[in-house]
Design a protein around this motif. Structure first.
Motif, PDB file in Angstrom:
ATOM      1  N   ARG A 185       0.834  -1.209   0.000  1.00 52.15           N
ATOM      2  CA  ARG A 185       0.000   0.000   0.000  1.00 52.15           C
ATOM      3  C   ARG A 185       0.868   1.259   0.000  1.00 52.15           C
ATOM      4  O   ARG A 185       0.623   2.202  -0.750  1.00 52.15           O
ATOM      5  CB  ARG A 185      -0.938   0.002   1.212  1.00 52.15           C
ATOM      6  N   TRP A 186       1.896   1.254   0.853  1.00 52.14           N
ATOM      7  CA  TRP A 186       2.783   2.429   0.915  1.00 52.14           C
ATOM      8  C   TRP A 186       3.472   2.643  -0.426  1.00 52.14           C
ATOM      9  O   TRP A 186       3.563   3.779  -0.914  1.00 52.14           O
ATOM     10  CB  TRP A 186       3.821   2.226   2.013  1.00 52.14           C
ATOM     11  N   ALA A 187       3.955   1.571  -1.011  1.00 53.75           N
ATOM     12  CA  ALA A 187       4.688   1.682  -2.276  1.00 53.75           C
ATOM     13  C   ALA A 187       3.799   2.243  -3.377  1.00 53.75           C
ATOM     14  O   ALA A 187       4.238   3.104  -4.162  1.00 53.75           O
ATOM     15  CB  ALA A 187       5.237   0.310  -2.677  1.00 53.75           C
ATOM     16  N   ARG A 188       2.572   1.781  -3.441  1.00 53.83           N
ATOM     17  CA  ARG A 188       1.677   2.264  -4.500  1.00 53.83           C
ATOM     18  C   ARG A 188       1.237   3.705  -4.246  1.00 53.83           C
ATOM     19  O   ARG A 188       1.107   4.492  -5.178  1.00 53.83           O
ATOM     20  CB  ARG A 188       0.488   1.320  -4.648  1.00 53.83           C
ATOM     21  N   ASP A 189       1.044   4.068  -2.980  1.00 58.60           N
ATOM     22  CA  ASP A 189       0.697   5.450  -2.656  1.00 58.60           C
ATOM     23  C   ASP A 189       1.827   6.416  -3.011  1.00 58.60           C
ATOM     24  O   ASP A 189       1.584   7.594  -3.302  1.00 58.60           O
ATOM     25  CB  ASP A 189       0.370   5.587  -1.170  1.00 58.60           C
ATOM     26  N   HIS A 190       3.072   5.921  -2.957  1.00 57.08           N
ATOM     27  CA  HIS A 190       4.238   6.769  -3.205  1.00 57.08           C
ATOM     28  C   HIS A 190       4.892   6.478  -4.554  1.00 57.08           C
ATOM     29  O   HIS A 190       6.017   6.894  -4.796  1.00 57.08           O
ATOM     30  CB  HIS A 190       5.254   6.592  -2.070  1.00 57.08           C
ATOM     31  N   HIS A 191       4.182   5.761  -5.398  1.00 56.98           N
ATOM     32  CA  HIS A 191       4.654   5.490  -6.762  1.00 56.98           C
ATOM     33  C   HIS A 191       6.032   4.806  -6.761  1.00 56.98           C
ATOM     34  O   HIS A 191       6.884   5.104  -7.581  1.00 56.98           O
ATOM     35  CB  HIS A 191       4.713   6.791  -7.575  1.00 56.98           C
ATOM     36  N   ARG A 192       6.185   3.862  -5.834  1.00 59.59           N
ATOM     37  CA  ARG A 192       7.439   3.100  -5.747  1.00 59.59           C
ATOM     38  C   ARG A 192       7.161   1.659  -6.151  1.00 59.59           C
ATOM     39  O   ARG A 192       7.075   0.758  -5.326  1.00 59.59           O
ATOM     40  CB  ARG A 192       8.015   3.172  -4.332  1.00 59.59           C
ATOM     41  N   THR A 193       6.969   1.447  -7.428  1.00 59.88           N
ATOM     42  CA  THR A 193       6.706   0.090  -7.899  1.00 59.88           C
ATOM     43  C   THR A 193       7.891  -0.826  -7.621  1.00 59.88           C
ATOM     44  O   THR A 193       7.713  -2.046  -7.483  1.00 59.88           O
ATOM     45  CB  THR A 193       6.386   0.084  -9.397  1.00 59.88           C
ATOM     46  N   ASP A 194       9.088  -0.257  -7.526  1.00 64.00           N
ATOM     47  CA  ASP A 194      10.257  -1.071  -7.200  1.00 64.00           C
ATOM     48  C   ASP A 194      10.116  -1.683  -5.811  1.00 64.00           C
ATOM     49  O   ASP A 194      10.431  -2.855  -5.590  1.00 64.00           O
ATOM     50  CB  ASP A 194      11.539  -0.241  -7.291  1.00 64.00           C
TER      51      ASP A 194
END
Length: 255
Positions: free
Chosen positions: A180-189
């Motif tokens: 969830r955090w990664a997608r909210d912050h555009h960190r697909t990596d």
């Protein structure tokens, strides 16, 4: 090809702060004075430590959880306490792995535990030492979850399948939060790396079979439904709460 943007471990593990309280790991000396290490918590309960404030840290924690929840059975408090600590350990390790590309050494001798505390002030790492990400299973599963299971089962009558289900559920929960955090912050990596690590760990001995690999639903129950007012967790193996005997509803255990 996925580009992973890693940074070096810092003395405060500050990158973990953005992920939420369960991912944060305090470093240095605890302000509340000396705390037992997790190595001490996992040790033989018959060893006498008369100068320790909490006595047996595991028993202290389970009693605290039981009182806070009004648990009618000790094994419910055991389950909740164990899953919370497993979630903390998986969250710290998985969060560091995907953000730093390294693990802090979570040796139980280095991790101090406040059994009276809550996240993130429950755990303090006395020294920050880097380990490769490939050590994550050894560090958490072998270094902590196995000894924690043994410590709990030496003190309480609780099923190993329940505790291992909790460990798998805690890992999946940390993965979901990171995703969830990664997608909210555009960190697909970060999302991709978290998935790769979590899926691999859930296929390893001790965790394999604890969750449905497609839905991540548990194959055992954590017993939360047995609490007064308790219901089903989001990943519960049940579709509806089992019926409880009348004498077990809402009755707290005697101390």
């Amino acid at each position: 090809m996925v580009l992973l943007l890693f940074v070096d471990l810092d003395p405060d593990l500050a990158a973990l702060d953005a992920l939420g309280g369960f991912f944060v790991l305090r470093t240095g000396a605890p302000p509340r004075g000396p705390l037992p290490t997790l190595a001490r918590a996992y040790a033989d309960p018959e060893v006498d430590h008369p100068r320790e404030v909490y006595g047996d840290p595991v028993i202290f924690r389970v009693r605290k959880v039981a009182q806070g929840l009004g648990a009618p059975e000790a094994r419910i408090a055991v389950s909740v306490a164990q899953q919370a600590l497993a979630a903390r350990l998986w969250s710290v390790a998985l969060g560091a792995a995907v953000l730093y590309g390294r693990l802090p050494d979570l040796d139980p001798q280095l991790l101090h535990w406040d059994p009276d505390g809550s996240a993130p002030d429950d755990l303090w790492l006395s020294e920050v030492r880097a380990l490769p990400v490939g050590a994550i299973g050894t560090v958490v599963r072998d270094g902590h979850l196995g000894p924690l299971e043994s410590a709990l089962r030496s003190r309480y009558r609780v099923s190993p399948g329940l505790l291992r289900g909790n460990a798998g559920s805690a890992l999946a929960g940390a993965w979901r939060q990171l995703d969830r955090w990664a997608r909210d912050h555009h960190r697909t990596d970060v999302a991709d790396r978290a998935r790769e690590l979590a899926v691999g760990l859930l296929a390893e001995p001790g965790l394999a079979g604890t969750l449905d690999p497609r839905t991540l639903r548990r194959r055992s129950c954590c017993l939360y439904y047995r609490l007064p007012g308790g219901g089903l967790c989001g990943d519960c193996c049940f579709d509806r709460p089992p019926e409880l005997p009348a004498g077990r509803r809402g009755t707290a255990p005697r101390s």
